[in-house]
Motif scaffolding. Sequence first.
Motif, PDB file in Angstrom:
ATOM      1  N   LYS A   1     -21.707  20.036 -24.898  1.00  0.00           N
ATOM      2  CA  LYS A   1     -22.164  20.269 -26.266  1.00  0.00           C
ATOM      3  C   LYS A   1     -21.170  19.704 -27.271  1.00  0.00           C
ATOM      4  N   MET A   2     -19.856  19.950 -27.019  1.00  0.00           N
ATOM      5  CA  MET A   2     -18.834  19.419 -27.922  1.00  0.00           C
ATOM      6  C   MET A   2     -18.792  17.902 -27.880  1.00  0.00           C
ATOM      7  N   ALA A   3     -19.046  17.330 -26.705  1.00  0.00           N
ATOM      8  CA  ALA A   3     -19.040  15.865 -26.586  1.00  0.00           C
ATOM      9  C   ALA A   3     -20.178  15.256 -27.392  1.00  0.00           C
ATOM     10  N   LYS A   4     -21.317  15.921 -27.439  1.00  0.00           N
ATOM     11  CA  LYS A   4     -22.458  15.401 -28.187  1.00  0.00           C
ATOM     12  C   LYS A   4     -22.197  15.432 -29.699  1.00  0.00           C
ATOM     13  N   THR A   5     -21.458  16.437 -30.127  1.00  0.00           N
ATOM     14  CA  THR A   5     -21.147  16.546 -31.567  1.00  0.00           C
ATOM     15  C   THR A   5     -19.945  15.698 -31.952  1.00  0.00           C
ATOM     16  N   GLY A   6     -19.229  15.122 -30.960  1.00  0.00           N
ATOM     17  CA  GLY A   6     -18.079  14.265 -31.249  1.00  0.00           C
ATOM     18  C   GLY A   6     -16.799  15.027 -31.465  1.00  0.00           C
ATOM     19  N   ASN A   7     -16.739  16.294 -31.078  1.00  0.00           N
ATOM     20  CA  ASN A   7     -15.538  17.106 -31.261  1.00  0.00           C
ATOM     21  C   ASN A   7     -14.624  16.910 -30.051  1.00  0.00           C
ATOM     22  N   LYS A   8     -13.756  15.914 -30.130  1.00  0.00           N
ATOM     23  CA  LYS A   8     -12.895  15.561 -28.998  1.00  0.00           C
ATOM     24  C   LYS A   8     -11.824  16.617 -28.747  1.00  0.00           C
ATOM     25  N   GLU A   9     -11.255  17.190 -29.803  1.00  0.00           N
ATOM     26  CA  GLU A   9     -10.202  18.174 -29.632  1.00  0.00           C
ATOM     27  C   GLU A   9     -10.723  19.399 -28.872  1.00  0.00           C
ATOM     28  N   ALA A  10     -11.913  19.835 -29.230  1.00  0.00           N
ATOM     29  CA  ALA A  10     -12.508  20.984 -28.531  1.00  0.00           C
ATOM     30  C   ALA A  10     -12.787  20.634 -27.070  1.00  0.00           C
ATOM     31  N   CYS A  11     -13.200  19.418 -26.848  1.00  0.00           N
ATOM     32  CA  CYS A  11     -13.467  18.974 -25.461  1.00  0.00           C
ATOM     33  C   CYS A  11     -12.192  19.010 -24.640  1.00  0.00           C
ATOM     34  N   LYS A  12     -11.052  18.604 -25.231  1.00  0.00           N
ATOM     35  CA  LYS A  12      -9.787  18.610 -24.494  1.00  0.00           C
ATOM     36  C   LYS A  12      -9.373  20.033 -24.128  1.00  0.00           C
TER      37      LYS A  12
ATOM     38  N   LEU B   1     -11.292  22.710 -23.864  1.00  0.00           N
ATOM     39  CA  LEU B   1     -12.226  23.255 -22.857  1.00  0.00           C
ATOM     40  C   LEU B   1     -12.004  22.615 -21.494  1.00  0.00           C
ATOM     41  N   ALA B   2     -11.638  21.318 -21.489  1.00  0.00           N
ATOM     42  CA  ALA B   2     -11.399  20.618 -20.224  1.00  0.00           C
ATOM     43  C   ALA B   2     -10.185  21.203 -19.515  1.00  0.00           C
ATOM     44  N   LYS B   3      -9.124  21.542 -20.287  1.00  0.00           N
ATOM     45  CA  LYS B   3      -7.945  22.168 -19.683  1.00  0.00           C
ATOM     46  C   LYS B   3      -8.302  23.531 -19.077  1.00  0.00           C
ATOM     47  N   GLN B   4      -9.112  24.292 -19.834  1.00  0.00           N
ATOM     48  CA  GLN B   4      -9.550  25.585 -19.314  1.00  0.00           C
ATOM     49  C   GLN B   4     -10.362  25.424 -18.021  1.00  0.00           C
ATOM     50  N   LEU B   5     -11.194  24.382 -17.990  1.00  0.00           N
ATOM     51  CA  LEU B   5     -12.021  24.125 -16.803  1.00  0.00           C
ATOM     52  C   LEU B   5     -11.147  23.785 -15.605  1.00  0.00           C
ATOM     53  N   VAL B   6     -10.082  23.007 -15.835  1.00  0.00           N
ATOM     54  CA  VAL B   6      -9.177  22.640 -14.734  1.00  0.00           C
ATOM     55  C   VAL B   6      -8.501  23.879 -14.179  1.00  0.00           C
ATOM     56  N   GLN B   7      -7.997  24.742 -15.097  1.00  0.00           N
ATOM     57  CA  GLN B   7      -7.337  25.961 -14.656  1.00  0.00           C
ATOM     58  C   GLN B   7      -8.309  26.886 -13.902  1.00  0.00           C
ATOM     59  N   LEU B   8      -9.529  26.951 -14.410  1.00  0.00           N
ATOM     60  CA  LEU B   8     -10.523  27.826 -13.771  1.00  0.00           C
ATOM     61  C   LEU B   8     -10.851  27.326 -12.364  1.00  0.00           C
ATOM     62  N   ARG B   9     -10.979  26.028 -12.228  1.00  0.00           N
ATOM     63  CA  ARG B   9     -11.296  25.470 -10.900  1.00  0.00           C
ATOM     64  C   ARG B   9     -10.135  25.682  -9.927  1.00  0.00           C
ATOM     65  N   LYS B  10      -8.888  25.577 -10.415  1.00  0.00           N
ATOM     66  CA  LYS B  10      -7.735  25.862  -9.557  1.00  0.00           C
ATOM     67  C   LYS B  10      -7.760  27.309  -9.077  1.00  0.00           C
ATOM     68  N   GLN B  11      -8.111  28.203 -10.019  1.00  0.00           N
ATOM     69  CA  GLN B  11      -8.177  29.622  -9.661  1.00  0.00           C
ATOM     70  C   GLN B  11      -9.288  29.875  -8.628  1.00  0.00           C
ATOM     71  N   LYS B  12     -10.392  29.168  -8.789  1.00  0.00           N
ATOM     72  CA  LYS B  12     -11.495  29.315  -7.832  1.00  0.00           C
ATOM     73  C   LYS B  12     -11.080  28.818  -6.450  1.00  0.00           C
ATOM     74  N   ASN B  13     -10.328  27.715  -6.415  1.00  0.00           N
ATOM     75  CA  ASN B  13      -9.853  27.187  -5.134  1.00  0.00           C
ATOM     76  C   ASN B  13      -8.888  28.160  -4.459  1.00  0.00           C
ATOM     77  N   ARG B  14      -8.099  28.875  -5.307  1.00  0.00           N
ATOM     78  CA  ARG B  14      -7.189  29.865  -4.733  1.00  0.00           C
ATOM     79  C   ARG B  14      -7.966  30.981  -4.029  1.00  0.00           C
ATOM     80  N   THR B  15      -9.123  31.322  -4.561  1.00  0.00           N
ATOM     81  CA  THR B  15      -9.913  32.384  -3.917  1.00  0.00           C
ATOM     82  C   THR B  15     -10.337  31.962  -2.507  1.00  0.00           C
ATOM     83  N   TYR B  16     -10.623  30.680  -2.316  1.00  0.00           N
ATOM     84  CA  TYR B  16     -10.978  30.197  -0.975  1.00  0.00           C
ATOM     85  C   TYR B  16      -9.780  30.318  -0.033  1.00  0.00           C
TER      86      TYR B  16
END
Length: 210
Positions: free
Chosen positions: A44-55, A57-72
């Motif tokens: 959604k942020m990418a469609k509106t051109g909000n690059k800072e918000a995308c960055k 959210l992308a960092k949060q997504l990376v951290q969340l995926r690392k945490q998910k991998n830890r659960t495995y």
Amino acid sequence: AINIFFPDIIKEQNRELRGTQRAISRDRAALEKQEKQLELEIKKMAKTGNKEACKVLAKQLVQLRKQKNRTYAVSSKVTSMSTQTKVMNSQMKMAGAMSATAKTMQAVNKKMDPQKTLQTMQNFQKENMKMEMTEEMINDTLDDIFDASDEEEESQDIVNQVLDEIGIEISGKMAKAPSAARGLPSASASPTATISDEEIERQLKALGVD
């Protein structure tokens, strides 16, 4: 005392491990839900051109995926621990069974005399051989009796056939005159016709019967 309480400890540990595994699965499911929401927000942020918000959210997504991998990884360790406790439980059961078996064998060995056992086996083998020999002798005797009976019946049938052919009854009485003499007056006048012993022997020899 350790052997008595050890199975209870293993059962309790298994319950805890299963509870931990269920909690990890719930956490992973929540993380996956958040992951999908973040992905939608980033799009959604990418469609509106909000690059800072995308960055951000992308960092949060990376951290969340690392945490998910830890659960495995944690789930794998919990599974390994559960397997180890099951193996330990099986080993303890096996050890208990072997101990009980060893005690039973010791008790049996104390009561069992090797010399008596060997003597019993030898006596059994000897008596078994006697029984087999007796059974074989009985079978041979029965075979001889039945074979002799069959031969006797067969011989008697041949004798009866020969006597019938020469007109002599089995009882040894005189038979009626031959059919060739039925038309003669002398045959009708006499109730029976006499056959000499010499004539009987001559007819038997003619038929090949001694």
